[in-house]
Design a protein around this motif. Structure first.
Motif, PDB file in Angstrom:
ATOM      1  N   ALA A  90     -24.637  19.221  27.028  1.00 34.82           N
ATOM      2  CA  ALA A  90     -24.469  20.608  26.591  1.00 34.82           C
ATOM      3  C   ALA A  90     -23.369  21.292  27.392  1.00 34.82           C
ATOM      4  CB  ALA A  90     -25.774  21.375  26.738  1.00 34.82           C
ATOM      5  N   VAL A  91     -23.271  20.963  28.676  1.00 32.21           N
ATOM      6  CA  VAL A  91     -22.228  21.548  29.510  1.00 32.21           C
ATOM      7  C   VAL A  91     -20.859  21.072  29.041  1.00 32.21           C
ATOM      8  CG1 VAL A  91     -21.313  21.685  31.855  1.00 32.21           C
ATOM      9  CG2 VAL A  91     -23.760  21.797  31.471  1.00 32.21           C
ATOM     10  N   ALA A  92     -20.741  19.797  28.743  1.00 32.08           N
ATOM     11  CA  ALA A  92     -19.467  19.260  28.272  1.00 32.08           C
ATOM     12  C   ALA A  92     -19.065  19.897  26.946  1.00 32.08           C
ATOM     13  CB  ALA A  92     -19.557  17.750  28.126  1.00 32.08           C
ATOM     14  N   ALA A  93     -20.005  20.063  26.050  1.00 33.26           N
ATOM     15  CA  ALA A  93     -19.704  20.697  24.762  1.00 33.26           C
ATOM     16  C   ALA A  93     -19.321  22.166  24.956  1.00 33.26           C
ATOM     17  CB  ALA A  93     -20.910  20.587  23.837  1.00 33.26           C
ATOM     18  N   ARG A  94     -20.024  22.859  25.847  1.00 31.92           N
ATOM     19  CA  ARG A  94     -19.714  24.264  26.094  1.00 31.92           C
ATOM     20  C   ARG A  94     -18.315  24.424  26.692  1.00 31.92           C
ATOM     21  NH1 ARG A  94     -23.484  25.426  29.553  1.00 31.92           N
ATOM     22  NH2 ARG A  94     -25.041  25.773  27.963  1.00 31.92           N
ATOM     23  N   LEU A  95     -17.946  23.521  27.602  1.00 35.13           N
ATOM     24  CA  LEU A  95     -16.615  23.578  28.193  1.00 35.13           C
ATOM     25  C   LEU A  95     -15.534  23.307  27.153  1.00 35.13           C
ATOM     26  CD1 LEU A  95     -17.194  21.836  31.626  1.00 35.13           C
ATOM     27  CD2 LEU A  95     -16.789  24.256  31.191  1.00 35.13           C
ATOM     28  N   GLU A  96     -15.776  22.379  26.245  1.00 33.18           N
ATOM     29  CA  GLU A  96     -14.812  22.082  25.193  1.00 33.18           C
ATOM     30  C   GLU A  96     -14.620  23.285  24.272  1.00 33.18           C
ATOM     31  OE1 GLU A  96     -11.936  20.235  23.096  1.00 33.18           O
ATOM     32  OE2 GLU A  96     -12.861  19.503  24.945  1.00 33.18           O
ATOM     33  N   SER A 112     -23.708  31.725  34.645  1.00 30.77           N
ATOM     34  CA  SER A 112     -23.498  31.600  36.083  1.00 30.77           C
ATOM     35  C   SER A 112     -24.818  31.356  36.808  1.00 30.77           C
ATOM     36  CB  SER A 112     -22.821  32.851  36.629  1.00 30.77           C
ATOM     37  OG  SER A 112     -23.630  33.979  36.403  1.00 30.77           O
ATOM     38  N   LEU A 113     -25.904  31.876  36.277  1.00 36.14           N
ATOM     39  CA  LEU A 113     -27.203  31.672  36.896  1.00 36.14           C
ATOM     40  C   LEU A 113     -27.832  30.346  36.477  1.00 36.14           C
ATOM     41  CD1 LEU A 113     -29.419  32.852  38.678  1.00 36.14           C
ATOM     42  CD2 LEU A 113     -30.341  33.958  36.664  1.00 36.14           C
ATOM     43  N   MET A 114     -27.737  30.007  35.212  1.00 33.30           N
ATOM     44  CA  MET A 114     -28.373  28.790  34.707  1.00 33.30           C
ATOM     45  C   MET A 114     -27.448  27.582  34.708  1.00 33.30           C
ATOM     46  SD  MET A 114     -31.451  29.499  34.167  1.00 33.30           S
ATOM     47  CE  MET A 114     -31.915  27.980  33.362  1.00 33.30           C
ATOM     48  N   GLY A 115     -26.184  27.764  35.055  1.00 32.70           N
ATOM     49  CA  GLY A 115     -25.212  26.682  35.020  1.00 32.70           C
ATOM     50  C   GLY A 115     -25.594  25.456  35.818  1.00 32.70           C
ATOM     51  N   PRO A 116     -25.977  25.609  37.073  1.00 30.90           N
ATOM     52  CA  PRO A 116     -26.339  24.406  37.841  1.00 30.90           C
ATOM     53  C   PRO A 116     -27.533  23.651  37.252  1.00 30.90           C
ATOM     54  CG  PRO A 116     -25.986  26.267  39.304  1.00 30.90           C
ATOM     55  CD  PRO A 116     -25.945  26.792  37.906  1.00 30.90           C
ATOM     56  N   PHE A 117     -28.502  24.360  36.703  1.00 28.41           N
ATOM     57  CA  PHE A 117     -29.661  23.697  36.103  1.00 28.41           C
ATOM     58  C   PHE A 117     -29.261  22.969  34.831  1.00 28.41           C
ATOM     59  CE2 PHE A 117     -31.397  27.257  38.539  1.00 28.41           C
ATOM     60  CZ  PHE A 117     -32.221  26.554  39.401  1.00 28.41           C
ATOM     61  N   ASP A 118     -28.386  23.589  34.033  1.00 23.34           N
ATOM     62  CA  ASP A 118     -27.905  22.931  32.829  1.00 23.34           C
ATOM     63  C   ASP A 118     -27.110  21.683  33.176  1.00 23.34           C
ATOM     64  OD1 ASP A 118     -28.798  23.828  30.457  1.00 23.34           O
ATOM     65  OD2 ASP A 118     -27.060  25.042  29.942  1.00 23.34           O
ATOM     66  N   GLU A 119     -26.281  21.754  34.212  1.00 25.52           N
ATOM     67  CA  GLU A 119     -25.492  20.587  34.596  1.00 25.52           C
ATOM     68  C   GLU A 119     -26.377  19.434  35.049  1.00 25.52           C
ATOM     69  OE1 GLU A 119     -22.213  21.287  37.204  1.00 25.52           O
ATOM     70  OE2 GLU A 119     -21.653  23.111  36.139  1.00 25.52           O
ATOM     71  N   LEU A 120     -27.492  19.739  35.684  1.00 26.74           N
ATOM     72  CA  LEU A 120     -28.390  18.684  36.150  1.00 26.74           C
ATOM     73  C   LEU A 120     -29.178  18.055  35.012  1.00 26.74           C
ATOM     74  CD1 LEU A 120     -29.856  20.246  39.401  1.00 26.74           C
ATOM     75  CD2 LEU A 120     -28.408  18.238  39.233  1.00 26.74           C
ATOM     76  N   TRP A 121     -29.743  18.877  34.137  1.00 20.17           N
ATOM     77  CA  TRP A 121     -30.690  18.365  33.151  1.00 20.17           C
ATOM     78  C   TRP A 121     -30.133  18.218  31.750  1.00 20.17           C
ATOM     79  CZ3 TRP A 121     -33.409  22.067  36.505  1.00 20.17           C
ATOM     80  CH2 TRP A 121     -34.171  21.404  37.465  1.00 20.17           C
TER      81      TRP A 121
END
Length: 78
Positions: free
Chosen positions: A53-59, A40-49
């Motif tokens: 990884a975000v797509a894989a984590r969501l899957e 929840s804290l690092m999510g926006p930074f991961d989505e930007l850069w």
């Protein structure tokens, strides 16, 4: 350079470098211990850069939430 100029440069470096270093340490800790809790804290930074990884984590999260179908009441295979 005068003494006050050196102090100003050091304060500017600390003001910029401190938060950046803190975010790097936090990102390393979240990656080592898993995304749960820290996402929840690092999510926006991961989505930007690192959107892959975000797509894989969501899957993975979707697959973890899937439930196996319950057997029918008269099913003999169970």
């Amino acid at each position: 350079m005068a003494g006050s100029d050196v102090v100003a440069v050091v304060l500017a470096l600390v003001a910029v470098g401190g938060p950046v270093a803190g975010l790097r340490l936090l990102a390393r800790r979240v990656r080592r211990h898993g995304a749960a809790g820290g996402y929840s804290l690092m999510g926006p930074f991961d989505e930007l850069w690192h959107p892959a990884a975000v797509a894989a984590r969501l899957e993975v999260q979707v697959q973890d939430e899937r439930q196996e179908p319950l057997p029918s009441p008269g099913d003999r295979l169970v």
